[in-house]
Write a protein that holds these residues in place. Structure first.
Motif, PDB file in Angstrom:
ATOM      1  N   ALA A  88      16.738  69.378 -19.169  1.00  0.00           N
ATOM      2  CA  ALA A  88      17.496  70.052 -18.108  1.00  0.00           C
ATOM      3  C   ALA A  88      17.386  69.314 -16.775  1.00  0.00           C
ATOM      4  CB  ALA A  88      17.013  71.491 -17.959  1.00  0.00           C
ATOM      5  N   ASP A  89      18.464  69.410 -16.003  1.00  0.00           N
ATOM      6  CA  ASP A  89      18.522  68.764 -14.697  1.00  0.00           C
ATOM      7  C   ASP A  89      19.431  69.601 -13.795  1.00  0.00           C
ATOM      8  OD1 ASP A  89      19.163  67.049 -12.482  1.00  0.00           O
ATOM      9  OD2 ASP A  89      18.549  65.342 -13.701  1.00  0.00           O
ATOM     10  N   GLY A  90      18.873  70.127 -12.735  1.00  0.00           N
ATOM     11  CA  GLY A  90      19.621  70.986 -11.826  1.00  0.00           C
ATOM     12  C   GLY A  90      20.694  70.278 -11.028  1.00  0.00           C
TER      13      GLY A  90
ATOM     14  N   ASP B 290      20.191  74.198 -16.788  1.00  0.00           N
ATOM     15  CA  ASP B 290      20.676  73.434 -15.638  1.00  0.00           C
ATOM     16  C   ASP B 290      21.111  74.374 -14.521  1.00  0.00           C
ATOM     17  OD1 ASP B 290      20.280  71.021 -16.991  1.00  0.00           O
ATOM     18  OD2 ASP B 290      22.421  70.584 -17.247  1.00  0.00           O
ATOM     19  N   HIS B 291      21.821  75.426 -14.894  1.00  0.00           N
ATOM     20  CA  HIS B 291      22.282  76.409 -13.902  1.00  0.00           C
ATOM     21  C   HIS B 291      21.090  77.082 -13.226  1.00  0.00           C
ATOM     22  CE1 HIS B 291      24.923  79.288 -11.969  1.00  0.00           C
ATOM     23  NE2 HIS B 291      24.091  80.233 -12.358  1.00  0.00           N
ATOM     24  N   ALA B 292      20.086  77.462 -14.005  1.00  0.00           N
ATOM     25  CA  ALA B 292      18.904  78.109 -13.433  1.00  0.00           C
ATOM     26  C   ALA B 292      18.204  77.170 -12.451  1.00  0.00           C
ATOM     27  CB  ALA B 292      17.959  78.551 -14.550  1.00  0.00           C
ATOM     28  N   LEU B 293      18.049  75.921 -12.820  1.00  0.00           N
ATOM     29  CA  LEU B 293      17.422  74.949 -11.915  1.00  0.00           C
ATOM     30  C   LEU B 293      18.253  74.772 -10.649  1.00  0.00           C
ATOM     31  CD1 LEU B 293      16.240  72.295 -14.510  1.00  0.00           C
ATOM     32  CD2 LEU B 293      14.748  73.647 -13.002  1.00  0.00           C
ATOM     33  N   ARG B 294      19.569  74.705 -10.813  1.00  0.00           N
ATOM     34  CA  ARG B 294      20.464  74.566  -9.660  1.00  0.00           C
ATOM     35  C   ARG B 294      20.345  75.767  -8.720  1.00  0.00           C
ATOM     36  NH1 ARG B 294      24.440  73.574 -12.547  1.00  0.00           N
ATOM     37  NH2 ARG B 294      25.612  75.501 -12.483  1.00  0.00           N
ATOM     38  N   ARG B 295      20.044  76.925  -9.288  1.00  0.00           N
ATOM     39  CA  ARG B 295      19.917  78.154  -8.491  1.00  0.00           C
ATOM     40  C   ARG B 295      18.511  78.353  -7.924  1.00  0.00           C
ATOM     41  NH1 ARG B 295      23.504  82.476  -9.457  1.00  0.00           N
ATOM     42  NH2 ARG B 295      22.291  83.377  -7.780  1.00  0.00           N
ATOM     43  N   GLY B 296      17.599  77.383  -8.137  1.00  0.00           N
ATOM     44  CA  GLY B 296      16.293  77.448  -7.490  1.00  0.00           C
ATOM     45  C   GLY B 296      15.095  77.705  -8.381  1.00  0.00           C
TER      46      GLY B 296
ATOM     47  N   ALA C 203      29.006  73.655 -16.142  1.00  0.00           N
ATOM     48  CA  ALA C 203      28.757  73.694 -17.583  1.00  0.00           C
ATOM     49  C   ALA C 203      29.323  72.450 -18.258  1.00  0.00           C
ATOM     50  CB  ALA C 203      29.364  74.959 -18.183  1.00  0.00           C
ATOM     51  N   ALA C 204      30.469  71.975 -17.797  1.00  0.00           N
ATOM     52  CA  ALA C 204      31.075  70.786 -18.395  1.00  0.00           C
ATOM     53  C   ALA C 204      30.215  69.545 -18.163  1.00  0.00           C
ATOM     54  CB  ALA C 204      32.484  70.575 -17.845  1.00  0.00           C
ATOM     55  N   GLU C 205      29.587  69.444 -16.991  1.00  0.00           N
ATOM     56  CA  GLU C 205      28.685  68.317 -16.739  1.00  0.00           C
ATOM     57  C   GLU C 205      27.465  68.395 -17.650  1.00  0.00           C
ATOM     58  OE1 GLU C 205      27.690  67.452 -12.620  1.00  0.00           O
ATOM     59  OE2 GLU C 205      29.694  68.082 -11.993  1.00  0.00           O
ATOM     60  N   SER C 206      26.918  69.595 -17.802  1.00  0.00           N
ATOM     61  CA  SER C 206      25.750  69.773 -18.676  1.00  0.00           C
ATOM     62  C   SER C 206      26.104  69.434 -20.120  1.00  0.00           C
ATOM     63  CB  SER C 206      25.225  71.206 -18.579  1.00  0.00           C
ATOM     64  OG  SER C 206      24.807  71.505 -17.264  1.00  0.00           O
TER      65      SER C 206
ATOM     66  N   GLY D 298      21.725  76.007 -24.348  1.00  0.00           N
ATOM     67  CA  GLY D 298      20.456  76.181 -23.638  1.00  0.00           C
ATOM     68  C   GLY D 298      20.385  75.282 -22.417  1.00  0.00           C
ATOM     69  N   VAL D 299      20.841  74.039 -22.564  1.00  0.00           N
ATOM     70  CA  VAL D 299      20.849  73.113 -21.431  1.00  0.00           C
ATOM     71  C   VAL D 299      21.787  73.619 -20.335  1.00  0.00           C
ATOM     72  CG1 VAL D 299      21.498  70.769 -20.697  1.00  0.00           C
ATOM     73  CG2 VAL D 299      20.133  71.098 -22.776  1.00  0.00           C
ATOM     74  N   ILE D 300      22.935  74.122 -20.722  1.00  0.00           N
ATOM     75  CA  ILE D 300      23.878  74.655 -19.729  1.00  0.00           C
ATOM     76  C   ILE D 300      23.213  75.771 -18.924  1.00  0.00           C
ATOM     77  CG2 ILE D 300      26.006  76.014 -19.469  1.00  0.00           C
ATOM     78  CD1 ILE D 300      27.131  74.315 -21.856  1.00  0.00           C
ATOM     79  N   ALA D 301      22.563  76.699 -19.610  1.00  0.00           N
ATOM     80  CA  ALA D 301      21.889  77.813 -18.922  1.00  0.00           C
ATOM     81  C   ALA D 301      20.740  77.310 -18.059  1.00  0.00           C
ATOM     82  CB  ALA D 301      21.385  78.833 -19.939  1.00  0.00           C
TER      83      ALA D 301
END
Length: 189
Positions: free
Chosen positions: A69-71, A34-40, A76-79, A29-32
């Motif tokens: 979560a943190d964008g 974080d990615h969503a936050l990174r994408r805006g 994924a490896a960082e998350s 869930g965090v991986i997903a």
């Protein structure tokens, strides 16, 4: 929460990440998310989705994922590493930590513990394979990594590296980072 992508109606990125977070293990869930936050995706959107999911199954996991979560996590490896660090009881790192000296920028590291003098990098094999595929020799890639680490050490930071499998290993990653903390103690800051 529905949008259109390439002429196909789909749930929005925020809704998709929230739905995943409600139904998968925390780390995924965090991986997903974080990615969503990174994408805006914004925190406001996520707060609205948490509120809307108040009576749905998995909402407690969703709340925890959104809070964690943190964008700034760039992969994924960082998350996964951040979740594992938390599970190992390590102090939270500064993400995308900048190392510099009086002359300027030296490197951006995935993680930094300024109070410990340690920086961390989670390195997937793809990072190196791509450089070899573009024409660098394996030896040159290794030498460039060693040179980068030496510049970081000259700035009085202790670098440590790990890969994908250790990113999921609570004991192993905890030991690796704690070992770096101990090694850095001998370093004068």
């Amino acid at each position: 929460d529905v949008t259109e992508v390439g002429g196909v109606r789909v749930t929005s990125l925020a809704r998709t990440a929230a739905d995943l977070a409600r139904g998968v293990q925390f780390a995924w869930g965090v991986i997903a998310m974080d990615h969503a936050l990174r994408r805006g995706v914004t925190r406001t959107e996520l707060d609205r989705l948490v509120e809307a999911a108040a009576r749905r199954s998995g909402v407690e996991t969703l709340r925890r994922v959104v809070a964690f979560a943190d964008g700034r996590s760039q992969s994924a490896a960082e998350s996964a590493s951040r979740v594992t660090m938390d599970r190992a009881g390590l102090p939270a790192p500064t993400l995308q930590f900048r190392v510099s000296n009086p002359s300027g920028w030296i490197a951006d590291c995935d993680f930094g513990w300024p109070d410990r003098g340690v920086v961390g990098e989670v390195d997937g094999e793809g990072k190196y394979d791509e450089r070899v595929a573009r024409g660098s020799s394996a030896g040159k890639v290794v030498r460039e990594q060693q040179d980068r680490d030496e510049l970081i050490r000259q700035c009085r930071w202790w670098p440590t590296h790990w890969g994908w499998s250790l990113a999921w290993d609570v004991q192993g990653l905890g030991d690796r980072i704690r070992g770096a903390f101990e090694s850095a103690l001998g370093f004068t800051r």
